[in-house]
Design an enzyme around this catalytic site. Structure first.
Site: not given
Ligand code: AMP
Ligand code: MG
Length: 531
Positions: A284, A197, A104, A107, A139-140, A127, A274-275
């Site tokens: 990404d 983005r 998911g 960040r 930490d995002g 991002k 996921d990318n």
């Protein structure tokens, strides 16, 4: 053109797809939902480092000195505009070949979807704007160095003609973020930053995979139907045939994207599922890199140094493997493996023919007679790999080789134009020089057969072979300066990379091959996933 307040938000993803009823920003497994509502975390001192005027234009936004700070406030995460509906997406993925479960947007926070005057839809995504329910143990946040790299590279790729997500802005946050760059017990404070983005959508293969893996087939169907209607409306209303057509189109777009990567010497570095964008966009930008000396086994990603799964030369096969995982995820909707397998075959065919055309373009010839021309192409690569030869400069300079009738063809004449591409010319033996000269002579004869005048061939080749790419060391030099508050080189690079095929007098330094000091410096030739 108008200011930020004029952005019109449509937000189809949150409007049309099921969301997470839990709005607490706590890390968890999110079930039964495509997204979770979450706001950016405010920052101390948002400052605009750079922005892309073309992306602003696509959004009908006018950025002036008067609204630069407003842009920094919004794109740093400190202020929401009317109509924004921030959320993080739920997706899973295969990381380095293994199913990793829920990942998911850990960040990334989507601010919402804008529709411009032309009727185009663009999603804005921050991002590094703080934790989300998908942040797992991290930490995002994002640091300035990786944000400079993402900002510059997405714009550079766009101007090179490579399908990619875009970047509107790069904002430094005034926050300090702790990172252990090489995971070796040396954590450091680094300046934080946020990139905004922009893409028609940020849906990834992993968005489909998570629902297939959890057997949430109803959600899988809702997401796929939504994707068809919003991103692929030309494929018609949802049906098993439309799902198949969707898969075939993703295969085709992915093939085209990879051909472009191979053309410009781009190594993604983390081709996890996921990318991978459902739109066939490069997405990404993490530990990516640009080939300097041609080496198909090169990867910039130190996290992948052992297996080199995502090395330059493996990218076409990895994309196929990733598409297979997407095909598996869509299988419950199609109910028949055959048409999905046909999509994978179509990928292979399209990549192969696209690659052949691309190579012909790089060489400035028409590959008409495969029996004769394929060996010419095939025999070039080992020659480039045998001694350190800068890929970008080699092809750019090859256009300068005189090929017309009567052109000199002594070894030294043939080698002179490409000499500049060698990293260590003094170490190149006579044997290699003779082999390369022999190849160049055959190339010269091959070009002569086509009868295209040299200047015409040169111009055509120069539109395929860029002069300016975001060389790893150039990005690092810009980062070194930016970390000291000097953003001049970031802006300068952005400017030069807007015209990568055009020689720009006074900008020779941005076309120069990697200097010796950068050979083994962190950030230049080696990057970790830490960002
Ligand atoms: P990547 O392969 O680097 O794109 O990231 C894999 C997953 O880790 C994604 O779900 C990211 O959102 C997440 N991630 C990476 N870095 C961070 C971070 N600093 N904080 C939260 N999540 C992160
Ligand atoms: Mg990712």
């Amino acid at each position: 053109m108008a200011g930020l307040e004029s952005l019109r938000f449509t937000n189809r993803f949150t409007r049309d797809l099921p969301g997470d009823p839990d709005t607490r920003n706590l890390r968890r497994q999110v079930r039964g939902a495509c997204w979770s509502r979450v706001n950016p975390t405010p920052v101390t001192k948002p400052e605009l480092v750079a922005y892309s005027r073309e992306v602003a234009e696509s959004l009908d936004l006018e950025i002036t000195p008067d609204n630069e700070q407003a842009l920094a406030d919004v794109m740093g995460g400190n202020r929401l505009l009317e109509g924004m509906d921030p959320f993080a997406m739920c997706y899973g993925g295969h990381q380095f070949g293994n199913w990793a479960g829920q990942l998911g947007d850990g960040r990334a926070i989507n601010l919402g979807e804008v529709v411009n005057r032309k009727g185009e839809h663009w999603t804005l995504q921050l991002k590094g704007a703080g934790p989300t329910p998908y942040s797992r143990t991290a930490d995002g946040l994002a640091v300035l160095r990786s944000s400079v790299r993402e900002f510059l590279c997405s714009e550079a790729m766009h101007h090179l003609g490579v399908p990619t997500t875009r970047a509107l802005s790069l904002v430094s946050t005034g926050e300090s973020v702790v990172r252990d760059m090489f995971y070796d017990g040396n954590p450091k404070h680094e300046p934080g930053a946020v990139v905004c983005r922009v893409a028609p959508s940020f849906t990834r293969f992993g968005n489909f995979q998570i629902f297939a893996a959890r057997q949430e087939h109803d959600l899988l169907k809702q997401l796929t139907d939504f994707t068809l209607r919003s991103d692929f409306p030309h494929l018609g209303e949802p049906s098993p045939e439309a799902y198949t057509a969707l898969f075939h189109e993703v295969c085709a777009r992915t093939a085209d994207m990879i051909v472009h990567w191979m053309r410009v010497g781009f190594v993604h570095g983390v081709m996890n599922t996921d990318n991978m964008s459902i739109l066939g966009l490069t997405i990404d930008y993490g530990p990516y890199g640009w080939l300097e000396d041609y080496d198909p086994d090169w990867t910039p990603n130190t996290t992948d140094a052992q297996g080199r799964r995502y090395r330059f030369g493996a990218q076409p096969q990895i994309a196929l493997w990733n598409l297979l995982q997407l095909g598996n995820a869509l299988y419950p909707l199609v109910g028949d493996a055959k048409p999905l397998e046909a999509g994978l075959d179509a990928y292979a065919n399209r990549f192969q023919s696209g690659h052949r055309r691309m190579m012909a373009g790089k060489l400035g010839i028409c590959l008409r007679d495969p029996d004769q021309d394929e060996p010419l192409v095939a025999e070039l690569w080992p020659l480039l790999a045998a001694v350190e030869t800068d890929m970008t400069l080699f092809f750019r300079r090859l256009a300068d080789l005189r090929c017309e009738a009567g052109a000199p063809d002594a070894d030294s004449d043939l080698l002179a134009p490409v000499e500049q591409a060698f990293y260590q010319p003094e170490k190149i033996g006579a044997e290699h020089r003779a082999s390369l000269a022999d190849w160049l002579r055959r190339y010269q004869q091959r070009v002569r057969m086509e009868g295209v005048p040299d200047p015409v061939r040169k111009e055509a080749m120069n539109w395929v072979n860029p002069l300016y790419v975001l060389r790893n060391y150039l990005a690092q030099l810009a980062i070194d300066k930016a970390e000291h508050g000097n953003y001049g080189m970031v802006r300068d690079l952005l400017e030069v990379l807007r015209h990568p095929y055009t020689e720009q007098p006074g900008k020779e330094e941005y076309a120069a091959k990697r200097p010796e000091w950068a050979r083994s410096r962190a950030g230049c030739s080696m990057l970790s996933c830490s960002s």
